[in-house]
Design a protein around this motif. Structure first.
Motif, PDB file in Angstrom:
ATOM      1  N   GLY A 148       0.865  -1.831   0.388  1.00  0.00           N
ATOM      2  CA  GLY A 148       0.453   0.013   0.191  1.00  0.00           C
ATOM      3  C   GLY A 148       0.912   1.611   0.405  1.00  0.00           C
ATOM      4  N   LEU A 149      -0.028   2.224   0.098  1.00  0.00           N
ATOM      5  CA  LEU A 149       0.027   3.733  -0.135  1.00  0.00           C
ATOM      6  C   LEU A 149       1.864   3.876   1.560  1.00  0.00           C
ATOM      7  CD1 LEU A 149       1.140   5.813  -1.446  1.00  0.00           C
ATOM      8  CD2 LEU A 149      -0.677   7.106  -0.275  1.00  0.00           C
ATOM      9  N   TYR A 150       1.322   3.137   2.301  1.00  0.00           N
ATOM     10  CA  TYR A 150       1.696   3.259   3.407  1.00  0.00           C
ATOM     11  C   TYR A 150       2.094   1.983   4.365  1.00  0.00           C
ATOM     12  CZ  TYR A 150       1.118   8.774   3.291  1.00  0.00           C
ATOM     13  OH  TYR A 150       0.636   9.797   3.061  1.00  0.00           O
ATOM     14  N   THR A 151       1.309   0.992   4.166  1.00  0.00           N
ATOM     15  CA  THR A 151       1.404  -0.847   4.511  1.00  0.00           C
ATOM     16  C   THR A 151       2.391  -1.682   3.258  1.00  0.00           C
ATOM     17  OG1 THR A 151      -0.441  -1.429   3.561  1.00  0.00           O
ATOM     18  CG2 THR A 151      -0.587  -0.283   5.962  1.00  0.00           C
ATOM     19  N   LYS A 152       3.160  -2.600   4.074  1.00  0.00           N
ATOM     20  CA  LYS A 152       4.170  -3.352   3.626  1.00  0.00           C
ATOM     21  C   LYS A 152       2.425  -4.668   2.641  1.00  0.00           C
ATOM     22  CE  LYS A 152       7.618  -0.831   2.921  1.00  0.00           C
ATOM     23  NZ  LYS A 152       7.599  -0.481   2.153  1.00  0.00           N
ATOM     24  N   SER A 153       2.999  -5.352   2.400  1.00  0.00           N
ATOM     25  CA  SER A 153       2.516  -6.660   2.068  1.00  0.00           C
ATOM     26  C   SER A 153       2.484  -7.522   3.245  1.00  0.00           C
ATOM     27  CB  SER A 153       2.933  -7.252   0.566  1.00  0.00           C
ATOM     28  OG  SER A 153       4.155  -7.661   0.678  1.00  0.00           O
ATOM     29  N   LYS A 154       1.860  -8.748   2.847  1.00  0.00           N
ATOM     30  CA  LYS A 154       1.955  -9.838   3.621  1.00  0.00           C
ATOM     31  C   LYS A 154       3.022 -10.366   3.611  1.00  0.00           C
ATOM     32  CE  LYS A 154      -1.000 -13.752   5.604  1.00  0.00           C
ATOM     33  NZ  LYS A 154      -1.675 -14.694   5.566  1.00  0.00           N
ATOM     34  N   SER A 155       3.922 -10.909   2.977  1.00  0.00           N
ATOM     35  CA  SER A 155       5.288 -11.691   2.303  1.00  0.00           C
ATOM     36  C   SER A 155       6.440 -10.279   3.253  1.00  0.00           C
ATOM     37  CB  SER A 155       5.621 -11.788   1.315  1.00  0.00           C
ATOM     38  OG  SER A 155       5.768 -10.495   0.300  1.00  0.00           O
ATOM     39  N   LYS A 156       6.281  -8.990   3.544  1.00  0.00           N
ATOM     40  CA  LYS A 156       6.827  -7.692   3.530  1.00  0.00           C
ATOM     41  C   LYS A 156       7.019  -7.717   5.357  1.00  0.00           C
ATOM     42  CE  LYS A 156       7.991  -6.489  -0.736  1.00  0.00           C
ATOM     43  NZ  LYS A 156       8.143  -5.175  -1.776  1.00  0.00           N
ATOM     44  N   GLY A 157       5.665  -8.103   5.671  1.00  0.00           N
ATOM     45  CA  GLY A 157       5.281  -6.716   7.169  1.00  0.00           C
ATOM     46  C   GLY A 157       4.522  -8.553   8.245  1.00  0.00           C
ATOM     47  N   ARG A 158       4.563  -9.082   8.991  1.00  0.00           N
ATOM     48  CA  ARG A 158       4.217  -9.699   9.975  1.00  0.00           C
ATOM     49  C   ARG A 158       2.953  -9.493   9.972  1.00  0.00           C
ATOM     50  NH1 ARG A 158       7.877 -13.371  14.000  1.00  0.00           N
ATOM     51  NH2 ARG A 158       7.968 -13.731  12.479  1.00  0.00           N
ATOM     52  N   ASN A 159       2.654  -7.959  11.037  1.00  0.00           N
ATOM     53  CA  ASN A 159       2.042  -8.051  10.667  1.00  0.00           C
ATOM     54  C   ASN A 159       1.125  -6.707  10.192  1.00  0.00           C
ATOM     55  OD1 ASN A 159       3.175  -5.334  10.796  1.00  0.00           O
ATOM     56  ND2 ASN A 159       2.980  -4.639  13.020  1.00  0.00           N
ATOM     57  N   ARG A 160       1.195  -6.666   8.482  1.00  0.00           N
ATOM     58  CA  ARG A 160       0.773  -6.061   7.813  1.00  0.00           C
ATOM     59  C   ARG A 160       0.953  -4.541   7.561  1.00  0.00           C
ATOM     60  NH1 ARG A 160      -5.012  -9.335   7.343  1.00  0.00           N
ATOM     61  NH2 ARG A 160      -4.489  -9.006   5.459  1.00  0.00           N
ATOM     62  N   GLY A 161       1.815  -3.831   8.309  1.00  0.00           N
ATOM     63  CA  GLY A 161       2.216  -2.980   8.412  1.00  0.00           C
ATOM     64  C   GLY A 161       2.705  -2.467   9.665  1.00  0.00           C
ATOM     65  N   PHE A 162       2.761  -0.693   9.831  1.00  0.00           N
ATOM     66  CA  PHE A 162       2.914  -0.225  10.951  1.00  0.00           C
ATOM     67  C   PHE A 162       2.627   0.648  12.090  1.00  0.00           C
ATOM     68  CE2 PHE A 162       3.607   3.373   8.175  1.00  0.00           C
ATOM     69  CZ  PHE A 162       3.090   4.651   8.705  1.00  0.00           C
ATOM     70  N   PHE A 163       0.765   0.212  11.344  1.00  0.00           N
ATOM     71  CA  PHE A 163      -0.546   0.934  12.146  1.00  0.00           C
ATOM     72  C   PHE A 163      -0.600   0.069  12.829  1.00  0.00           C
ATOM     73  CE2 PHE A 163       0.036   3.782   8.337  1.00  0.00           C
ATOM     74  CZ  PHE A 163       0.048   5.353   9.183  1.00  0.00           C
ATOM     75  N   LEU A 164      -0.923  -1.272  12.730  1.00  0.00           N
ATOM     76  CA  LEU A 164      -1.966  -2.114  12.723  1.00  0.00           C
ATOM     77  C   LEU A 164      -1.571  -2.732  14.173  1.00  0.00           C
ATOM     78  CD1 LEU A 164      -2.755  -4.360   9.516  1.00  0.00           C
ATOM     79  CD2 LEU A 164      -3.839  -2.855  10.699  1.00  0.00           C
ATOM     80  N   ALA A 165      -0.624  -2.615  14.491  1.00  0.00           N
ATOM     81  CA  ALA A 165       0.041  -3.671  15.983  1.00  0.00           C
ATOM     82  C   ALA A 165      -0.809  -1.758  17.266  1.00  0.00           C
ATOM     83  CB  ALA A 165       1.539  -3.348  16.277  1.00  0.00           C
TER      84      ALA A 165
END
Length: 698
Positions: free
Chosen positions: A451-468
Motif C-alpha cells: 500500500g501507500l504506507y503499509t507493506k504486503s503480507k510477505s514483507k511485514g508480519r503485522n501487515r504494516g506499522f499502523f496495525l499494532a
C-alpha cells in the motif's frame, strides 16, 4: 364517391388539420400552455397533432379526470357496431367470493385522486410503481409500499420523501405481500375501517370501487420544511426540487399532484438496479441479520459517479427493515452523506434515508474536520484521522464504510491501506463500462500488494506499522478482549453498475461543487425556525460573541501569515472543535495553533465578523449552547460559504458586505494556490501530537 374525390383534391394535410381543429376545443388549457403551444416548432405541432388524433380515435374525453372515457360507454352502441365478444364461461362453485382473491390486472397508469387541499390518494396495483419528482410526505394507509429499499406498511408513521433533480427520481412501488387468508369481502370491510380515520365518504367509496386485496393505498401530502424553504429561497435553486416544464395534459391528476408539490416522471428517469446489485443487497442483508460471525463491516469502493452513495442509501434502508440501527463511517471527503463536506465521521443511523445528502444532515457520534474535499497532498493525515474516528466503533451493529472515488495510482494504494486498517468482512467493488477498470480487490490481491504506507503480507508480519498500535486502542467487549485480534480475509462482491448519469469529466467538478454548496445550505437551514414561521435572512439572526482568548485558530489548507489570519477567518466557514489543551491564559489573543490537531468537531458555523475593539468573534451556528461550552478551537479549511449566501440574501440594501472588487491576490493566503501547504508535518510529530500556541503581536 363525391366526398372522397373532394378530399383527395384538398390534399392529405387539410383533412388532418380539420380533424385536429375539431378536437382542440375539448382541451382545457390555461393561458401559459396556450402561449407555449404558439411557440412550438413545426415538428412539435405535428407531434402534438398526432397525439390528439390518436386520443380522438381511441375515444378519449379530455374534459374528464384521470381515466379516459370511451365514446362507447358515453353513448349507446350503434346498430352497425362490431359484435360483442363471446361471453366468458360461468365461474365454478369453488371460485366464489370466499376463495382466495386473484391478482388484479395491471393498470397502465396508477389511479390518483385529490383528497383535499395539499393531499392526494394513490392506488397502486400489484407490481406497479409511481415515479415522481418533488417532495412530499408518504403515508401507507393499506398494504405495503417500498421507497428506495425502505418498506412502509399500514399503521407505520409517515415518511418524508425527497425526489430531486440532482439524483435519480424516486419511485413508490407496491411491495409484494402474501395472499391474504380472508375473503375479499372481509378485507374490504377491514380496509374501510382503516380508511375511515383518514378519508371522507366520497374518497372511501372511490377506493372501494377500485379495491383489490393485493393493492396498496398511499396518501401523499404536501411537505414544507425549513431546510427546503431556505434552499429554495436562493435564486436558481428552486429547480432542485421541482422543475416546471411544458405539459399539454392538464387534467385532475395534474392539479392533484401540483397541489401536493410533486410531478409525475417517466419510469426511465427512476432508479434502476442491476441484477448484481440486487444480489449483493440480498446477501448483505441476510448476513447482517443472521449475525453468525458478529457484525459485518461492509466497505463500498469504486470510481467516481458510479453509484456508491445510492447503493449505501438503499442498503441502509434495507437493513432498517430488519434491524433497529446501522453504523456508517464516512471516508469520502468531497461527497459526504450526513455532514457538510470535508469531514470524516461515524454515525448511528436509526431512520431511513429517503433523499439526497442535503436533505438529511445529522449530528455524528464522532466527527473530525479534515478541511479539504480531497486528500492527495495529505494522505498520511487522512489515514490517521480515519483511525481516530474508527476507534469509536463499538461493533454492536453492522458498519457501512463509504470510500472516495479516487481509485487510480496512489488512490488505489491508499484504498489498500484502508482495507488493511479497517479489516472489512465484505468489500463491494463497483465497476462500469463507462469507467476505467480497476483490479479486483480480492483478499489475496490485497495481501500481495504494497500500500501507500503499509507493506504486503510477505514483507511485514503485522501487515504494516499502523496495525499494532491501532489494535491496542480499539474498544471491544469483555468476551472479545480474551481472544486476540485477528484480521481475516474479506469476501469480494463485484457489482456491475448501470446507473445513468449526465456528468462528464468536463462538468463533473461543477456538479460536485454544486452538491457541496447544497450540503452547506442544508446545514445552515437548521438555523431557520420551524414551519409555518417565515424565513429569516442570515444577516438578521443574532450570532454568538466569542472572545479571542476563549478559542484557538488554525487555517488548515494553506499557510497564512499571522498578520492576515483574521482576514482569512472573517466571513469564512469555520469548524467548531475541542482540543485537549487548555487555551486559557492567553489574554491578548488571537491564539494561533502551530499545527493542525486531530480533534473532535461538534459542528460548524459562519464567522460573521470580527470586532477588533472588543476582541470578539461573531459566530453564527445551529449548534446548541450546551455543546458550545466545550468548543475551544476554530478550524478554517478549503470549504467555503456558498456564494449565494453572500450575494442573494433577501432584505439587503446598499452595498453587500464581504463583496468587493478591490482584492489583492498577491497577499499570502489570498488564494488556495499561493502559499498552499504541499507537505504536512512529519509522521513522528503526528503520532505524538502536542499542540503549540503562539500569540499575535499587538
Amino acid at each position: 364517391m363525391a366526398d372522397s374525390s373532394q378530399l383527395q383534391k384538398r390534399g392529405p394535410f387539410r383533412s388532418t388539420w380539420a380533424r385536429a381543429r375539431k378536437t382542440r376545443p375539448q382541451l382545457i388549457l390555461s393561458r401559459r400552455p396556450r402561449r407555449r403551444l404558439r411557440i412550438l416548432r413545426w415538428c412539435g405541432r405535428r407531434r402534438l397533432r398526432r397525439r390528439l388524433l390518436q386520443a380522438q380515435e381511441a375515444g378519449a374525453d379530455w374534459r374528464e379526470g384521470t381515466c379516459p372515457v370511451s365514446r362507447a360507454a358515453a353513448a349507446p352502441r350503434p346498430k352497425t357496431a362490431a359484435p360483442s365478444p363471446a361471453p366468458s364461461p360461468a365461474p365454478s362453485p369453488a371460485s366464489d367470493e370466499e376463495s382466495a382473491p386473484s391478482a388484479p390486472a395491471p393498470l397502465p397508469i396508477p389511479p390518483l385522486r385529490p383528497a383535499g387541499p395539499g393531499r392526494a390518494l394513490l392506488l397502486l396495483p400489484r407490481d406497479q410503481g409511481f415515479t415522481f419528482s418533488g417532495i412530499c410526505r408518504v403515508t401507507c394507509l393499506y398494504g405495503q409500499v417500498q421507497v428506495l429499499g425502505f418498506t412502509m406498511g399500514q399503521g407505520q408513521p409517515s415518511q418524508d420523501v425527497f425526489s430531486t433533480y440532482t439524483h435519480s427520481r424516486l419511485t413508490i412501488n407496491a411491495a409484494h405481500h402474501s395472499a391474504p387468508e380472508k375473503s375479499k369481502k372481509e378485507m374490504k370491510r377491514e380496509a374501510r375501517t382503516l380508511l375511515r380515520a383518514h378519508l371522507n365518504r366520497d374518497d372511501r367509496c372511490w377506493l372501494m370501487k377500485n379495491f383489490s386485496p393485493l393493492c396498496s393505498i398511499v396518501m401523499l401530502e404536501r411537505l414544507k420544511t425549513s431546510t427546503v424553504n431556505f434552499i429554495t429561497s436562493h435564486p436558481g435553486l428552486s429547480y432542485v426540487f421541482l422543475q416546471e416544464s411544458a405539459t399539454f395534459q392538464i387534467n385532475a391528476e395534474y392539479f392533484a399532484l401540483r397541489s401536493v408539490g410533486i410531478k409525475k416522471e417517466k419510469k426511465k428517469n427512476g432508479l434502476r438496479l442491476t441484477e448484481s446489485v440486487l444480489s449483493a443487497l440480498e446477501e448483505l442483508v441476510t448476513v447482517s441479520c443472521e449475525e453468525v460471525d458478529g457484525c459485518p463491516v461492509i466497505l463500498v469502493c469504486g470510481a467516481q459517479d458510479i453509484g456508491k452513495s445510492t447503493f449505501n442509501r438503499y442498503l441502509i434502508n434495507q437493513l432498517l427493515n430488519s434491524i433497529p440501527c446501522v453504523d456508517y463511517l464516512e471516508c469520502d471527503l468531497g461527497q459526504t452523506e450526513f455532514t457538510p463536506p470535508g469531514c470524516i465521521s461515524l454515525l448511528n443511523i436509526t431512520e431511513p434515508v429517503l433523499g439526497p445528502p442535503f436533505t438529511h444532515q445529522r449530528t455524528p457520534q464522532k466527527m473530525v474536520y479534515f478541511g479539504k474535499s480531497a486528500c492527495k497532498n495529505s494522505c498520511e493525515n487522512y489515514i490517521e484521522t480515519i483511525k481516530y474516528v474508527f476507534s469509536s466503533y463499538k461493533r454492536e451493529c453492522p458498519l457501512i464504510v463509504n470510500t472516495m472515488g479516487w481509485v487510480t495510482d496512489e488512490g488505489l494504494l491508499l484504498l489498500v491501506d484502508l482495507i488493511r486498517l479497517l479489516s472489512p468482512s465484505h468489500v463491494v467493488q463497483f465497476s462500469s463500462v463507462r469507467c476505467r477498470p480497476m483490479p479486483s480487490l480480492t483478499a489475496d490481491y490485497v495481501d500481495s500488494l504494497d500500500g501507500l504506507y503499509t507493506k504486503s503480507k510477505s514483507k511485514g508480519r503485522n501487515r504494516g506499522f499502523f496495525l499494532a498500535e491501532f489494535a491496542e486502542n480499539l474498544e471491544f467487549g469483555d468476551e472479545e478482549k480474551e481472544s486476540p485480534v485477528v484480521f481475516t480475509g474479506h469476501k469480494l462482491m463485484c457489482v456491475q453498475s448501470d446507473f445513468v448519469f449526465r456528468k462528464t469529466p468536463r462538468n463533473r467538478d461543477l456538479h460536485n461543487r454544486i452538491l457541496r454548496d447544497l450540503a452547506v445550505l442544508g446545514y445552515l437551514g437548521q438555523l431557520q425556525p420551524p414551519v409555518p414561521k417565515p424565513l429569516h435572512p442570515l444577516h438578521g439572526l443574532t450570532p454568538y460573541q466569542v472572545p479571542f482568548s476563549a478559542v484557538a485558530l488554525r487555517v488548515i489548507h494553506s499557510d497564512v501569515a499571522p498578520t492576515h489570519v483574521l482576514y482569512a477567518v472573517n466571513a469564512s466557514w469555520v469548524a467548531l472543535c475541542k482540543i485537549l489543551d487548555d487555551v486559557r491564559g492567553y489574554a491578548n489573543g488571537p491564539i494561533l495553533l502551530a499545527q493542525t490537531p486531530v480533534c473532535d468537531c461538534v459542528g460548524f458555523g459562519i464567522c460573521r465578523g470580527v470586532d477588533m475593539e472588543k476582541r470578539l468573534y461573531h459566530i453564527l451556528t445551529p449548534v446548541p449552547p450546551a455543546e458550545l461550552r466545550n468548543v475551544n478551537c476554530l478550524l478554517v479549511g478549503a470549504i467555503s460559504v456558498p456564494q449565494c449566501v453572500l450575494k442573494s440574501q433577501r432584505g439587503l440594501e446598499g452595498t453587500v458586505p464581504y463583496i468587493t472588487t478591490d482584492y489583492n491576490l498577491r497577499l499570502p493566503g489570498a488564494s488556495g494556490e499561493i502559499g498552499a501547504r504541499e507537505t504536512e508535518e512529519t509522521g513522528k510529530d503526528r503520532q505524538h501530537p502536542k499542540t503549540k500556541f503562539y500569540r499575535k503581536s499587538k
